[in-house]
Motif scaffolding. Structure first.
Motif, PDB file in Angstrom:
ATOM      1  N   ASP A  40      22.511   6.338  -3.338  1.00 33.48           N
ATOM      2  CA  ASP A  40      20.986   7.074  -3.244  1.00 33.48           C
ATOM      3  C   ASP A  40      19.986   6.082  -2.249  1.00 33.48           C
ATOM      4  O   ASP A  40      19.205   6.677  -2.000  1.00 33.48           O
ATOM      5  N   PHE A  41      20.267   4.711  -2.392  1.00 32.18           N
ATOM      6  CA  PHE A  41      19.358   3.593  -1.967  1.00 32.18           C
ATOM      7  C   PHE A  41      19.972   3.152  -0.791  1.00 32.18           C
ATOM      8  O   PHE A  41      19.370   2.125   0.066  1.00 32.18           O
ATOM      9  N   PRO A  60       8.697   2.688   7.830  1.00 31.94           N
ATOM     10  CA  PRO A  60       7.806   3.753   6.984  1.00 31.94           C
ATOM     11  C   PRO A  60       8.290   5.083   6.836  1.00 31.94           C
ATOM     12  O   PRO A  60       8.103   5.817   5.975  1.00 31.94           O
ATOM     13  N   ASP A  61       9.432   5.223   7.807  1.00 31.62           N
ATOM     14  CA  ASP A  61       9.991   6.730   7.663  1.00 31.62           C
ATOM     15  C   ASP A  61      11.509   6.519   7.126  1.00 31.62           C
ATOM     16  O   ASP A  61      12.061   7.598   7.052  1.00 31.62           O
ATOM     17  N   CYS A  62      11.720   5.523   6.550  1.00 31.73           N
ATOM     18  CA  CYS A  62      13.103   5.350   5.776  1.00 31.73           C
ATOM     19  C   CYS A  62      13.227   6.158   4.848  1.00 31.73           C
ATOM     20  O   CYS A  62      12.243   6.195   3.827  1.00 31.73           O
ATOM     21  N   GLU A  63      14.218   6.820   4.685  1.00 30.13           N
ATOM     22  CA  GLU A  63      14.388   7.658   3.319  1.00 30.13           C
ATOM     23  C   GLU A  63      15.066   7.043   2.119  1.00 30.13           C
ATOM     24  O   GLU A  63      14.918   7.757   0.986  1.00 30.13           O
ATOM     25  N   GLU A  70      12.798  -1.609  -8.324  1.00 27.36           N
ATOM     26  CA  GLU A  70      12.976  -3.228  -8.323  1.00 27.36           C
ATOM     27  C   GLU A  70      14.375  -3.683  -8.677  1.00 27.36           C
ATOM     28  O   GLU A  70      14.585  -4.537  -8.105  1.00 27.36           O
ATOM     29  N   LYS A  71      14.731  -3.184  -9.587  1.00 28.17           N
ATOM     30  CA  LYS A  71      16.311  -3.443 -10.322  1.00 28.17           C
ATOM     31  C   LYS A  71      16.919  -2.262  -9.896  1.00 28.17           C
ATOM     32  O   LYS A  71      16.558  -0.951 -10.376  1.00 28.17           O
ATOM     33  N   PRO A  72      18.426  -2.569  -9.844  1.00 29.07           N
ATOM     34  CA  PRO A  72      19.222  -1.508  -9.630  1.00 29.07           C
ATOM     35  C   PRO A  72      19.807  -0.870 -10.877  1.00 29.07           C
ATOM     36  O   PRO A  72      19.839   0.439 -10.904  1.00 29.07           O
ATOM     37  N   LEU A  73      19.716  -1.707 -12.141  1.00 31.30           N
ATOM     38  CA  LEU A  73      20.147  -0.904 -13.309  1.00 31.30           C
ATOM     39  C   LEU A  73      18.986  -0.861 -14.292  1.00 31.30           C
ATOM     40  O   LEU A  73      18.442  -1.899 -14.576  1.00 31.30           O
ATOM     41  N   PRO A  74      18.383   0.217 -14.483  1.00 31.25           N
ATOM     42  CA  PRO A  74      17.368   0.134 -15.192  1.00 31.25           C
ATOM     43  C   PRO A  74      17.373  -0.279 -16.636  1.00 31.25           C
ATOM     44  O   PRO A  74      16.222  -0.526 -17.209  1.00 31.25           O
ATOM     45  N   HIS A  75      18.413  -0.231 -17.262  1.00 29.76           N
ATOM     46  CA  HIS A  75      18.419  -0.481 -18.874  1.00 29.76           C
ATOM     47  C   HIS A  75      18.795  -2.021 -19.123  1.00 29.76           C
ATOM     48  O   HIS A  75      18.855  -2.320 -20.131  1.00 29.76           O
TER      49      HIS A  75
END
Length: 76
Positions: A40-41, A60-63, A70-75
């Motif tokens: 995804d990133f 600025p056009d990077c998808e 900020e962190k890969p794992l939200p939990h």
């Protein structure tokens, strides 16, 4: 931390599911844990340190980069 690979293109880390894979030959420079690729990133991260291994680009056009958390794992 529980890491699973499902259908060869999904990774599940402690119930957080995304498209990607676990690298078998790339390791975190801090803890030497296997890096994980997040489609995804378009970026690699260390699940143990919960850090991206590369900076966001300045295009600025990077998808990918503008939406990267900020962190890969939200939990964690």
């Amino acid at each position: 931390m529980k890491i699973e690979v499902k259908d060869d293109d999904k990774v599940i880390i402690d119930d957080f599911e995304f498209y990607g894979h676990i690298e078998q030959e790339q390791f975190c420079s801090k803890c030497e844990f296997n890096l994980v690729y997040n489609e995804d990133f378009d970026a690699y991260f260390c699940p143990k340190c919960n850090l991206w291994t590369e900076s966001q680009c300045s295009d600025p056009d990077c998808e990918y980069c503008p939406n990267r958390p900020e962190k890969p794992l939200p939990h964690k």
